[in-house]
Write a protein that holds these residues in place. Sequence first.
Motif, PDB file in Angstrom:
ATOM      1  N   SER A  55     -17.831 -37.367 -14.781  1.00 55.72           N
ATOM      2  CA  SER A  55     -18.692 -36.253 -14.372  1.00 55.72           C
ATOM      3  C   SER A  55     -20.127 -36.721 -14.166  1.00 55.72           C
ATOM      4  O   SER A  55     -20.678 -37.450 -14.994  1.00 55.72           O
ATOM      5  CB  SER A  55     -18.671 -35.150 -15.438  1.00 55.72           C
ATOM      6  OG  SER A  55     -17.347 -34.697 -15.657  1.00 55.72           O
ATOM      7  N   ASP A  57     -22.498 -34.289 -12.704  1.00 55.65           N
ATOM      8  CA  ASP A  57     -23.315 -33.105 -12.491  1.00 55.65           C
ATOM      9  C   ASP A  57     -22.910 -32.011 -13.461  1.00 55.65           C
ATOM     10  O   ASP A  57     -21.873 -32.083 -14.129  1.00 55.65           O
ATOM     11  CB  ASP A  57     -23.159 -32.607 -11.056  1.00 55.65           C
ATOM     12  CG  ASP A  57     -21.712 -32.246 -10.723  1.00 55.65           C
ATOM     13  OD1 ASP A  57     -20.799 -32.952 -11.200  1.00 55.65           O
ATOM     14  OD2 ASP A  57     -21.485 -31.259 -10.004  1.00 55.65           O
ATOM     15  N   ASP A  58     -23.759 -30.985 -13.548  1.00 54.22           N
ATOM     16  CA  ASP A  58     -23.458 -29.842 -14.410  1.00 54.22           C
ATOM     17  C   ASP A  58     -24.234 -28.640 -13.882  1.00 54.22           C
ATOM     18  O   ASP A  58     -25.111 -28.773 -13.018  1.00 54.22           O
ATOM     19  CB  ASP A  58     -23.839 -30.141 -15.862  1.00 54.22           C
ATOM     20  CG  ASP A  58     -22.909 -29.420 -16.839  1.00 54.22           C
ATOM     21  OD1 ASP A  58     -22.506 -28.277 -16.527  1.00 54.22           O
ATOM     22  OD2 ASP A  58     -22.583 -29.997 -17.894  1.00 54.22           O
ATOM     23  N   ALA A  59     -23.893 -27.454 -14.416  1.00 55.14           N
ATOM     24  CA  ALA A  59     -24.538 -26.218 -13.976  1.00 55.14           C
ATOM     25  C   ALA A  59     -26.005 -26.206 -14.389  1.00 55.14           C
ATOM     26  O   ALA A  59     -26.375 -26.747 -15.441  1.00 55.14           O
ATOM     27  CB  ALA A  59     -23.808 -25.016 -14.571  1.00 55.14           C
ATOM     28  N   MET A  67     -24.908 -27.213  -8.387  1.00 59.91           N
ATOM     29  CA  MET A  67     -24.875 -28.078  -9.545  1.00 59.91           C
ATOM     30  C   MET A  67     -26.048 -29.045  -9.477  1.00 59.91           C
ATOM     31  O   MET A  67     -26.642 -29.267  -8.417  1.00 59.91           O
ATOM     32  CB  MET A  67     -23.557 -28.856  -9.588  1.00 59.91           C
ATOM     33  CG  MET A  67     -22.315 -27.976  -9.569  1.00 59.91           C
ATOM     34  SD  MET A  67     -22.090 -27.044 -11.099  1.00 59.91           S
ATOM     35  CE  MET A  67     -21.279 -28.301 -12.113  1.00 59.91           C
ATOM     36  N   ARG A  70     -26.859 -35.064 -13.475  1.00 61.33           N
ATOM     37  CA  ARG A  70     -27.224 -35.244 -14.877  1.00 61.33           C
ATOM     38  C   ARG A  70     -28.266 -36.363 -15.044  1.00 61.33           C
ATOM     39  O   ARG A  70     -28.150 -37.431 -14.446  1.00 61.33           O
ATOM     40  CB  ARG A  70     -25.994 -35.593 -15.707  1.00 61.33           C
ATOM     41  CG  ARG A  70     -24.970 -34.465 -15.839  1.00 61.33           C
ATOM     42  CD  ARG A  70     -23.723 -34.980 -16.530  1.00 61.33           C
ATOM     43  NE  ARG A  70     -24.046 -35.561 -17.823  1.00 61.33           N
ATOM     44  CZ  ARG A  70     -23.755 -35.002 -19.006  1.00 61.33           C
ATOM     45  NH1 ARG A  70     -23.138 -33.837 -19.017  1.00 61.33           N
ATOM     46  NH2 ARG A  70     -24.062 -35.595 -20.131  1.00 61.33           N
ATOM     47  N   PHE A 121     -25.836 -32.394  -4.286  1.00 65.65           N
ATOM     48  CA  PHE A 121     -25.792 -31.056  -4.882  1.00 65.65           C
ATOM     49  C   PHE A 121     -27.169 -30.401  -4.739  1.00 65.65           C
ATOM     50  O   PHE A 121     -27.766 -30.453  -3.676  1.00 65.65           O
ATOM     51  CB  PHE A 121     -25.321 -31.115  -6.342  1.00 65.65           C
ATOM     52  CG  PHE A 121     -24.127 -32.003  -6.555  1.00 65.65           C
ATOM     53  CD1 PHE A 121     -22.933 -31.758  -5.891  1.00 65.65           C
ATOM     54  CD2 PHE A 121     -24.191 -33.107  -7.382  1.00 65.65           C
ATOM     55  CE1 PHE A 121     -21.829 -32.575  -6.063  1.00 65.65           C
ATOM     56  CE2 PHE A 121     -23.106 -33.936  -7.568  1.00 65.65           C
ATOM     57  CZ  PHE A 121     -21.917 -33.668  -6.906  1.00 65.65           C
TER      58      PHE A 121
END
Length: 238
Positions: A55, A57-59, A67, A70, A121
Amino acid sequence: MAKLDTIWKAKVLTLFPEMFPGALGLSLAGQGLKDGIWALETVDIRDFARDKHRSVDDAPFGGGPGMVMRPDVVSDAIDSVKAADGELPLVYLTPRGRPLDQARIRQLAAGPGVALLCGRFEGLDERVLDAHRPEEISLGDFVLSGGETAAIAVLDACVRLLDGIVGQPDSLAEESFEDGLLEYPHYTRPQEWNGQKVPDVLVSGHHEKVRPWRRQRSEAIPRERRPDLWARHSADNG
């Protein structure tokens, strides 16, 4: 034209390394790559993910669409480039950056190379930018799907200035932006096409007349199309 004692290095930090070299593997840039005039290396940001799903990316905190990349993952990727090639300036390609111009391209081409950070993103977590302080550059007032396309454009602009890339180096001296102006019009055979003729001065054989005609057109075009360039040129030249 940049004359370098060592190979000019390009490192691209990206989630899509398969996008490279792309157009950079063709024509003059591609031949220069084969000849060892410059070198291209991609750094897959996903290789620095910390979970089994890789992973990156994140919200976003605070809500909202999309997104965000990170900071821990991206920072580790940047650290790997700095450890291997710390002399390369780090550039982040973003619409909110300073508009890129030919003067900055010349500076980059005259140096050891460049490391280009490609966002995706909604962009990067702001903390990674605060930590690494990359130079933020924009290609213009528009938005791309990611930084990779912009990176290819930046590298193409730099590589063509390297010694040994362009077969006729003198051609670089009269290009757009080299004197704060835009390039004059070009014509070739046939001399008449679709009822349009080549300007008489260009077929006259009088080079002392050709030069002022070209200069006049190089000044007229930005006056008509790019008043911002003309104003800057006028200010710089008194």
